[in-house]
Design a protein around this motif. Structure first.
Motif, mmCIF file in Angstrom:
data_model
loop_
_atom_site.group_PDB
_atom_site.id
_atom_site.type_symbol
_atom_site.label_atom_id
_atom_site.label_comp_id
_atom_site.label_asym_id
_atom_site.label_seq_id
_atom_site.Cartn_x
_atom_site.Cartn_y
_atom_site.Cartn_z
ATOM 1 N N UNK A 1 11.841 10.714 -2.641
ATOM 2 C CA UNK A 1 12.608 11.587 -1.748
ATOM 3 C C UNK A 1 14.034 11.754 -2.270
ATOM 4 N N UNK A 2 14.508 13.002 -2.239
ATOM 5 C CA UNK A 2 15.841 13.338 -2.731
ATOM 6 C C UNK A 2 16.855 13.182 -1.607
ATOM 7 N N UNK A 3 17.246 11.952 -1.358
ATOM 8 C CA UNK A 3 18.241 11.673 -0.322
ATOM 9 C C UNK A 3 18.872 10.323 -0.630
ATOM 10 N N UNK A 4 20.159 10.204 -0.371
ATOM 11 C CA UNK A 4 20.856 8.955 -0.668
ATOM 12 C C UNK A 4 21.811 8.563 0.446
ATOM 13 N N UNK A 5 22.612 7.550 0.167
ATOM 14 C CA UNK A 5 23.631 7.113 1.108
ATOM 15 C C UNK A 5 23.082 6.444 2.350
ATOM 16 N N UNK A 6 23.963 6.242 3.303
ATOM 17 C CA UNK A 6 23.570 5.614 4.569
ATOM 18 C C UNK A 6 22.521 6.442 5.293
ATOM 19 N N UNK A 7 22.537 7.758 5.075
ATOM 20 C CA UNK A 7 21.552 8.612 5.750
ATOM 21 C C UNK A 7 20.142 8.328 5.249
ATOM 22 N N UNK B 1 0.795 -1.240 0.000
ATOM 23 C CA UNK B 1 0.000 0.000 0.000
ATOM 24 C C UNK B 1 0.818 1.276 0.000
ATOM 25 N N UNK B 2 2.045 1.247 0.560
ATOM 26 C CA UNK B 2 2.854 2.475 0.579
ATOM 27 C C UNK B 2 4.275 2.162 0.121
ATOM 28 N N UNK B 3 4.675 2.801 -0.965
ATOM 29 C CA UNK B 3 5.991 2.606 -1.552
ATOM 30 C C UNK B 3 6.719 3.945 -1.540
ATOM 31 N N UNK B 4 7.793 4.037 -0.773
ATOM 32 C CA UNK B 4 8.597 5.254 -0.695
ATOM 33 C C UNK B 4 9.938 5.008 -1.388
ATOM 34 N N UNK B 5 10.301 5.896 -2.285
ATOM 35 C CA UNK B 5 11.531 5.749 -3.064
ATOM 36 C C UNK B 5 12.523 6.817 -2.628
ATOM 37 N N UNK B 6 13.750 6.407 -2.322
ATOM 38 C CA UNK B 6 14.811 7.367 -2.008
ATOM 39 C C UNK B 6 15.847 7.320 -3.127
ATOM 40 N N UNK B 7 16.267 8.506 -3.570
ATOM 41 C CA UNK B 7 17.196 8.640 -4.686
ATOM 42 C C UNK B 7 18.226 9.719 -4.341
ATOM 43 N N UNK B 8 19.523 9.424 -4.437
ATOM 44 C CA UNK B 8 20.516 10.473 -4.195
ATOM 45 C C UNK B 8 20.331 11.639 -5.164
ATOM 46 N N UNK B 9 20.304 12.868 -4.667
ATOM 47 C CA UNK B 9 20.115 14.017 -5.555
ATOM 48 C C UNK B 9 21.409 14.433 -6.247
ATOM 49 N N UNK B 10 21.272 15.207 -7.310
ATOM 50 C CA UNK B 10 22.420 15.819 -7.973
ATOM 51 C C UNK B 10 22.923 16.975 -7.107
ATOM 52 N N UNK B 11 24.110 17.507 -7.416
ATOM 53 C CA UNK B 11 24.641 18.619 -6.607
ATOM 54 C C UNK B 11 23.712 19.822 -6.511
ATOM 55 N N UNK B 12 22.853 20.017 -7.532
ATOM 56 C CA UNK B 12 21.926 21.155 -7.469
ATOM 57 C C UNK B 12 20.647 20.848 -6.700
ATOM 58 N N UNK B 13 20.560 19.639 -6.126
ATOM 59 C CA UNK B 13 19.413 19.277 -5.300
ATOM 60 C C UNK B 13 18.292 18.593 -6.045
ATOM 61 N N UNK B 14 18.407 18.482 -7.357
ATOM 62 C CA UNK B 14 17.355 17.835 -8.135
ATOM 63 C C UNK B 14 17.620 16.335 -8.249
ATOM 64 N N UNK B 15 16.560 15.604 -8.544
ATOM 65 C CA UNK B 15 16.674 14.173 -8.798
ATOM 66 C C UNK B 15 16.696 13.963 -10.314
ATOM 67 N N UNK B 16 17.498 13.020 -10.753
ATOM 68 C CA UNK B 16 17.638 12.740 -12.179
ATOM 69 C C UNK B 16 16.274 12.650 -12.862
ATOM 70 N N UNK B 17 16.125 13.353 -13.973
ATOM 71 C CA UNK B 17 14.824 13.445 -14.633
ATOM 72 C C UNK B 17 14.362 12.095 -15.188
#
Length: 431
Positions: free
Chosen positions: A182-188, A151-167
């Protein structure tokens, strides 16, 4: 680049050591644990601090607006959209046949035991996008989750240096009908999903491959009391190519480099059964020179392992010891050899089946176990997004029939309360 090692000349300990994790992976574990514990203690503020430190992310919100998803899909090249839809269709087709079946059995006259299948409530999908945005990974994780009915799928993706996620990643998410990105990656990012920090939901299970830090963070949070489950150990990519005298050196080289370009820590292994190693090495040099990611591939190839073997038994011994994520068989007897393999995430049979076909559009999942975990794990499936619940229902007749066995077994264990709970029902049922 390819220094041959004779399998027959290695002791059991030397064979084990050949496929041991690199020291850098151990270093990554301590750093990942520090980040996870920092988020556990510091919550949202700590998560944002790590996002600034490692991603350079300074925006107010991690969640990508829905309009950005729609805009990315609208701006997608038509041919790229068609390729994505084709891959989604193939992955859906392969995964539709999966899933835990429901079971109903009358184990005693009057007692029915059932198993029902339910989806996991909230899952987090990690999509690598640091040096290469893995759009294919989003497809491989989202499709089985959707088929399972999560029912709930959350996707985390490391952002580019300008804060955007790959188009392209956003466009694929839009095509798949996903909205929670969500624009966040890595262990965090793993820590955020584990504890529900910084707008991210608290995930019941976390999926997805990643670098050494991501893999270490996943493993750590899964061991915490009340922490999320994880799909499988999935760290830096691995390939083992088995080649004999019939193998095309250019094909072998291309398959080795396809994995080497993933990550400087990617594990690249060639198992030779009489193949022309000089020709393969020359092909690697030629093809490497034309790769845009040759710096990354060169680092991985510098640590490549080349094993020489003299029989199929030795080939199988090397495969089983390595338990590789990807196994490519470029041999005259590839089909027969594939049937003998027990330890591998995914097998690619014959000269015309490159691993890249499986990465993108063949249908089977490309999220696979690494670090020799294929000895006990398989790749991601629909079942990985499901769990089973057993249900038992007894009539008075069922209680009478099962009671003698239950009461005797409870007495054997010295658990009188267990015996009494059954005995009371037997007596009330008229036995």
């Amino acid at each position: 680049m390819l220094k041959p090692i004779a399998w027959s000349g290695l002791s059991a300990n030397a064979r084990e050591a050949l496929f041991a994790p690199a020291p850098s992976l151990v270093d990554a574990e301590s750093a990942a644990v520090e980040i996870v514990e920092g988020v556990r203690r510091g919550g949202d503020a700590a998560l944002r601090s790590y996002a600034r430190q490692f991603d350079g992310y300074t925006r107010d919100r991690f969640r990508v607006p829905n309009e950005a998803l729609r805009s990315a899909e609208a701006g997608l090249d038509r041919a790229d959209a068609d390729a994505l839809q084709s891959a989604i269709g193939a992955v859906q087709q392969f995964h539709q046949a999966q899933g835990f079946p429901e079971i109903r059995v009358e184990t005693w006259p009057g007692l029915v035991a059932r198993r029902k299948t339910v989806p996991i409530g909230t899952v987090g999908l990690y999509v690598p996008a640091g040096s290469a945005p893995l759009v294919s990974t989003l497809i491989m994780l989202a499709v089985p989750a959707q088929i399972a009915g999560v029912p709930r799928i959350a996707v985390v993706v490391p952002p580019a240096p300008d804060g955007t996620v790959n188009s392209a990643v956003l466009a694929a998410a839009s095509l798949l009908g996903l909205t929670e990105i969500y624009a966040i990656g890595g262990a965090q990012a793993i820590a955020g999903l584990a504890f529900g920090a910084g707008e991210l939901p608290r995930a019941d299970k976390i999926f997805g491959p990643g670098n050494a830090w991501v893999a270490a963070a996943k493993a750590y949070v899964s061991r915490l009391q009340g922490g999320p489950a994880i799909d499988l150990p999935a760290g830096p990519s691995e390939v083992m190519v088995v080649a004999d005298v019939t193998a095309e050196p250019e094909f072998v080289a291309a398959d080795l480099l396809a994995q080497a370009e993933h990550d400087p820590m990617a594990r690249v292994v060639l198992v030779s059964r009489g193949t022309d190693l000089d020709a393969i090495a020359a092909a690697c040099e030629t093809q490497l020179a034309g790769l845009p990611r040759r710096s990354i591939a060169s680092q991985a190839m510098a640590n490549a392992i080349c094993i020489t073997t003299a029989s199929d038994d030795e080939v199988l011994g090397a495969i089983e010891a390595a338990a590789p994520e990807h196994l490519i068989l470029q041999t005259a007897n590839a089909s027969e050899l594939a049937e003998c393999v027990r330890n591998s995430g995914s097998i690619f049979v014959g000269a015309w089946t490159p691993e890249s076909a499986g990465d993108y559009a063949a249908g089977p999942n490309h999220t696979l176990p690494t670090g020799r975990a294929a000895r006990a794990y398989g790749g991601v499936t629909v079942e990985a997004f499901q769990k089973t619940v057993t249900i038992m229902e007894a009539s008075p007749e069922g209680a009478r029939n099962i009671a003698p066995a239950v009461e005797r077994l409870a007495a054997l264990e010295g658990l009188e309360g267990h015996a009494a709970a059954m005995r009371l029902r037997r007596e009330r049922a008229g036995s």
